[in-house]
Motif scaffolding. Structure first.
Motif, PDB file in Angstrom:
ATOM      1  N   UNK A  55       0.867  -1.097  -0.021  1.00  0.00           N
ATOM      2  CA  UNK A  55       0.000  -0.082   0.055  1.00  0.00           C
ATOM      3  C   UNK A  55       0.774   1.358  -0.005  1.00  0.00           C
ATOM      4  N   UNK A  56       0.463   2.421  -0.619  1.00  0.00           N
ATOM      5  CA  UNK A  56       1.221   3.704  -0.692  1.00  0.00           C
ATOM      6  C   UNK A  56       1.869   4.061   0.585  1.00  0.00           C
ATOM      7  N   UNK A  57       1.254   3.942   1.774  1.00  0.00           N
ATOM      8  CA  UNK A  57       1.414   4.500   3.091  1.00  0.00           C
ATOM      9  C   UNK A  57       2.901   3.459   3.394  1.00  0.00           C
ATOM     10  N   UNK A  58       2.891   2.287   3.309  1.00  0.00           N
ATOM     11  CA  UNK A  58       3.811   1.301   3.491  1.00  0.00           C
ATOM     12  C   UNK A  58       5.191   1.599   2.578  1.00  0.00           C
ATOM     13  N   UNK A  59       4.698   1.830   1.519  1.00  0.00           N
ATOM     14  CA  UNK A  59       5.817   2.067   0.546  1.00  0.00           C
ATOM     15  C   UNK A  59       6.285   3.370   0.842  1.00  0.00           C
ATOM     16  N   UNK A  60       5.762   4.513   1.070  1.00  0.00           N
ATOM     17  CA  UNK A  60       6.338   5.731   1.475  1.00  0.00           C
ATOM     18  C   UNK A  60       7.226   5.355   2.915  1.00  0.00           C
ATOM     19  N   UNK A  61       6.912   4.638   3.983  1.00  0.00           N
ATOM     20  CA  UNK A  61       7.644   4.623   4.716  1.00  0.00           C
ATOM     21  C   UNK A  61       8.852   4.031   4.566  1.00  0.00           C
ATOM     22  N   UNK A  62       8.647   3.198   3.805  1.00  0.00           N
ATOM     23  CA  UNK A  62      10.093   2.380   3.320  1.00  0.00           C
ATOM     24  C   UNK A  62      11.095   3.299   2.570  1.00  0.00           C
ATOM     25  N   UNK A  63      10.524   3.901   1.674  1.00  0.00           N
ATOM     26  CA  UNK A  63      11.499   4.853   0.987  1.00  0.00           C
ATOM     27  C   UNK A  63      11.881   6.010   1.768  1.00  0.00           C
ATOM     28  N   UNK A  64      11.173   6.431   2.989  1.00  0.00           N
ATOM     29  CA  UNK A  64      11.790   7.317   3.902  1.00  0.00           C
ATOM     30  C   UNK A  64      13.096   6.626   4.488  1.00  0.00           C
ATOM     31  N   UNK A  79       5.209  -5.596   3.844  1.00  0.00           N
ATOM     32  CA  UNK A  79       4.190  -6.591   4.043  1.00  0.00           C
ATOM     33  C   UNK A  79       3.927  -7.101   5.837  1.00  0.00           C
ATOM     34  N   UNK A  80       4.041  -8.111   6.238  1.00  0.00           N
ATOM     35  CA  UNK A  80       3.869  -8.708   7.304  1.00  0.00           C
ATOM     36  C   UNK A  80       5.147  -8.540   8.192  1.00  0.00           C
ATOM     37  N   UNK A  81       6.083  -8.520   7.602  1.00  0.00           N
ATOM     38  CA  UNK A  81       7.699  -8.634   8.293  1.00  0.00           C
ATOM     39  C   UNK A  81       8.370  -7.342   8.630  1.00  0.00           C
ATOM     40  N   UNK A  82       9.084  -7.616   9.607  1.00  0.00           N
ATOM     41  CA  UNK A  82      10.119  -6.388   9.956  1.00  0.00           C
ATOM     42  C   UNK A  82      11.449  -6.916   9.461  1.00  0.00           C
ATOM     43  N   UNK A  83      12.240  -6.112   9.110  1.00  0.00           N
ATOM     44  CA  UNK A  83      13.572  -6.913   8.614  1.00  0.00           C
ATOM     45  C   UNK A  83      14.571  -5.693   8.923  1.00  0.00           C
ATOM     46  N   UNK A  84      15.735  -6.336   9.166  1.00  0.00           N
ATOM     47  CA  UNK A  84      17.147  -5.618   9.655  1.00  0.00           C
ATOM     48  C   UNK A  84      18.162  -6.124   8.605  1.00  0.00           C
ATOM     49  N   UNK A  85      18.733  -4.968   8.467  1.00  0.00           N
ATOM     50  CA  UNK A  85      19.826  -4.921   7.074  1.00  0.00           C
ATOM     51  C   UNK A  85      21.183  -5.841   7.642  1.00  0.00           C
ATOM     52  N   UNK A  86      21.424  -6.773   6.769  1.00  0.00           N
ATOM     53  CA  UNK A  86      22.535  -7.524   7.049  1.00  0.00           C
ATOM     54  C   UNK A  86      23.802  -7.193   6.066  1.00  0.00           C
ATOM     55  N   UNK A  87      23.485  -6.494   4.970  1.00  0.00           N
ATOM     56  CA  UNK A  87      24.870  -6.573   4.218  1.00  0.00           C
ATOM     57  C   UNK A  87      24.414  -5.137   3.369  1.00  0.00           C
ATOM     58  N   UNK A  88      25.621  -4.251   3.147  1.00  0.00           N
ATOM     59  CA  UNK A  88      25.217  -3.268   2.119  1.00  0.00           C
ATOM     60  C   UNK A  88      26.224  -3.342   1.160  1.00  0.00           C
ATOM     61  N   UNK A  89      25.690  -3.246  -0.256  1.00  0.00           N
ATOM     62  CA  UNK A  89      26.675  -3.231  -1.383  1.00  0.00           C
ATOM     63  C   UNK A  89      26.683  -1.953  -2.165  1.00  0.00           C
ATOM     64  N   UNK A  90      27.289  -1.805  -3.158  1.00  0.00           N
ATOM     65  CA  UNK A  90      27.215  -0.568  -3.878  1.00  0.00           C
ATOM     66  C   UNK A  90      25.804   0.070  -4.345  1.00  0.00           C
TER      67      UNK A  90
END
Length: 148
Positions: A55-64, A79-90
């Motif tokens: 949904x747009x609000x969810x996408x907006x929060x992710x983009x932020x 969606x239904x899950x909360x995520x933690x970043x494990x690796x960052x690449x270029x």
């Protein structure tokens, strides 16, 4: 931007890579129109989605979350899950779900192209993540061919 090309490439790519059967490397994918240099009044939009009802609000929060660029110090929700970043690449980052009920886990790969954020969700661990990354790279390469 050639939306016709993007739509055709998306349809072809998702038909091979996104689905619920065991042959597809991804369970869901989301393509977000995203230009980090655009004025803030130009909101990111969901360009395409498969296997998820974002949904747009969810996408907006992710983009932020992406714009804040504090990937290792904050979590994000899709969606239904909360995520933690494990690796960052270029031009991408990978994450694992903190709230999954699946024994092998769930993950996400987020790749930024010149005009989009591609969010790819998969079930599993290292092998599944490798297959998901290959699929994401293939789509990003297709988009890059057209210099979008």
């Amino acid at each position: 931007m050639d939306w016709g090309f993007v739509h055709k490439a998306w349809e072809k790519w998702t038909s091979i890579n996104v689905g619920s059967s065991t042959g597809e490397p991804l369970k869901a994918a989301l393509l977000i129109n995203y230009d980090p240099n655009a004025p803030s009044r130009l909101l990111s939009i969901i360009a395409e989605q498969e296997g998820i009802n974002a949904v747009p609000t969810e996408v907006s929060q992710f983009v932020d979350f992406v714009k804040r660029n504090k990937l290792h110090s904050e979590n994000f929700t899709i969606g239904q899950n909360q995520y933690v970043v494990t690796s960052i690449h270029e031009n991408c980052f990978c994450a694992r779900s903190l709230t999954t009920s699946k024994p092998a886990g769930e993950g996400a790969i987020i790749m930024q192209t010149s005009a989009f954020l591609l969010v790819a969700l998969y079930d599993g661990s290292i092998g599944a993540a490798s297959r998901a990354m290959v699929a994401v790279d293939q789509f990003a390469w297709q988009l890059g061919r057209r210099n979008l």
